[in-house]
Design a protein around this motif. Structure first.
Motif, PDB file in Angstrom:
ATOM      1  N   SER A  40       1.008  -1.220   0.221  1.00 48.60           N
ATOM      2  CA  SER A  40      -0.028  -0.033  -0.076  1.00 48.60           C
ATOM      3  C   SER A  40       0.908   1.125  -0.019  1.00 48.60           C
ATOM      4  N   SER A  41       2.088   1.309   0.860  1.00 48.87           N
ATOM      5  CA  SER A  41       2.950   2.235   0.720  1.00 48.87           C
ATOM      6  C   SER A  41       3.523   2.566  -0.556  1.00 48.87           C
ATOM      7  N   VAL A  42       3.834   1.659  -1.074  1.00 52.59           N
ATOM      8  CA  VAL A  42       4.591   1.720  -2.361  1.00 52.59           C
ATOM      9  C   VAL A  42       3.743   2.084  -3.383  1.00 52.59           C
ATOM     10  N   ALA A  43       2.613   1.537  -3.629  1.00 51.77           N
ATOM     11  CA  ALA A  43       1.480   1.996  -4.563  1.00 51.77           C
ATOM     12  C   ALA A  43       1.132   3.146  -4.288  1.00 51.77           C
ATOM     13  N   ASN A 101      12.612   3.910  -1.940  1.00 55.61           N
ATOM     14  CA  ASN A 101      12.232   3.554  -0.925  1.00 55.61           C
ATOM     15  C   ASN A 101      11.382   2.010  -0.997  1.00 55.61           C
ATOM     16  N   THR A 102      11.588   1.213  -2.066  1.00 57.50           N
ATOM     17  CA  THR A 102      10.732   0.159  -2.057  1.00 57.50           C
ATOM     18  C   THR A 102      11.365  -0.968  -1.451  1.00 57.50           C
ATOM     19  N   PRO A 103      10.880  -1.633  -0.409  1.00 58.67           N
ATOM     20  CA  PRO A 103      11.304  -2.704   0.189  1.00 58.67           C
ATOM     21  C   PRO A 103      11.628  -3.993  -0.755  1.00 58.67           C
ATOM     22  N   SER A 104      12.407  -4.525  -0.353  1.00 57.31           N
ATOM     23  CA  SER A 104      13.125  -5.680  -1.325  1.00 57.31           C
ATOM     24  C   SER A 104      12.087  -6.864  -1.846  1.00 57.31           C
ATOM     25  N   SER A 105      11.035  -6.927  -0.820  1.00 59.64           N
ATOM     26  CA  SER A 105       9.803  -8.141  -1.160  1.00 59.64           C
ATOM     27  C   SER A 105       9.002  -7.573  -1.996  1.00 59.64           C
ATOM     28  N   VAL A 106       8.803  -6.223  -2.431  1.00 62.98           N
ATOM     29  CA  VAL A 106       7.877  -5.695  -3.239  1.00 62.98           C
ATOM     30  C   VAL A 106       8.189  -5.698  -4.549  1.00 62.98           C
TER      31      VAL A 106
END
Length: 178
Positions: A40-43, A101-106
Motif C-alpha cells: 500500500s505504501s509503495v503503490a 524506498n521500495t522494500p526488497s520483497s515488493v
C-alpha cells in the motif's frame, strides 16, 4: 477447607493450548497485514510521484521522464532500485527526484521501463516511439514474501490521469501476468 496455593496441571495445560491456538492464527494474519501495508505504501508513493511528475511537466512547460532506475532487472524493474524523474535541459539531463524506498520483497512491474510526460498537455508518451501511449499503463504492485496479500494496480492513462485500484483477491495472477 484447603487453601489454593497455585494452578493445577490441567489449568496450565488448557491455558497453554489456548495461547498456542491464538498464536497459530495471529502470526500468519500479522504477516499478511505487514505485506499489505508495504505494498500500500509503495503503490501510494508511485501514484503520488506520477501525479507530481505530470504536474511539474505542465507547470514548467518541459518534458519530464519517469523511469525505472535499474531497468535491467527484468523480474522487478521498477521496484528493485526504485524510480527516477529527470528533466532534459538542452544537452544536460537533470535528476529532479528519486524514490528508492521500495522494500526488497515488493515487486513493481509494468510493460514499459520509462515514460515521458509531455510539457504542453501532460500526456504520457512512450519513450521508444515518442507517441502517446495507446493503452492504460498498469504498474502491478505485489509482495513476493506473502501469498495471501492483496496487491495494487497503479494505472495511468494516455492523458496522465492516475488511478489506484486494490486487487480483490490473491494477486498471484496479476503480478505474474505483467
Amino acid at each position: 477447607m484447603q487453601k489454593s496455593l497455585g494452578f493445577t496441571l490441567i489449568e496450565v495445560m488448557i491455558t497453554l493450548a489456548v495461547a498456542t491456538i491464538i498464536m497459530v492464527i495471529a502470526i500468519p494474519a500479522g504477516k499478511t497485514m505487514q505485506a499489505n501495508a508495504r505494498i500500500s505504501s509503495v503503490a501510494n508513493e508511485l501514484a503520488i510521484d506520477l501525479k507530481k511528475t505530470r504536474a511539474s511537466a505542465i507547470t514548467s512547460r518541459r518534458n519530464y521522464t519517469f523511469l525505472a532506475i535499474n531497468p535491467s532487472v527484468s523480474a522487478n524493474p521498477w521496484g528493485n532500485s526504485g524510480w527516477r524523474v529527470t528533466q532534459q535541459l538542452g544537452s544536460t539531463t537533470n535528476t529532479e527526484f528519486e524514490n528508492k524506498n521500495t522494500p526488497s520483497s515488493v515487486t513493481v512491474k509494468a510493460t514499459l521501463t520509462s515514460i515521458v510526460f509531455s510539457a504542453a498537455t501532460g500526456m504520457v508518451l512512450d519513450t521508444t516511439t515518442g507517441n502517446a501511449i495507446t493503452n492504460t499503463l498498469v504498474f502491478a504492485v505485489c509482495d513476493t514474501k506473502v501469498n495471501n496479500e492483496t496487491g495494487y494496480d497503479v494505472m495511468i492513462n494516455r492523458f496522465g490521469q492516475v488511478q489506484l485500484i486494490r486487487h480483490t483477491g490473491s494477486n498471484a495472477a496479476k503480478c505474474s501476468s505483467v
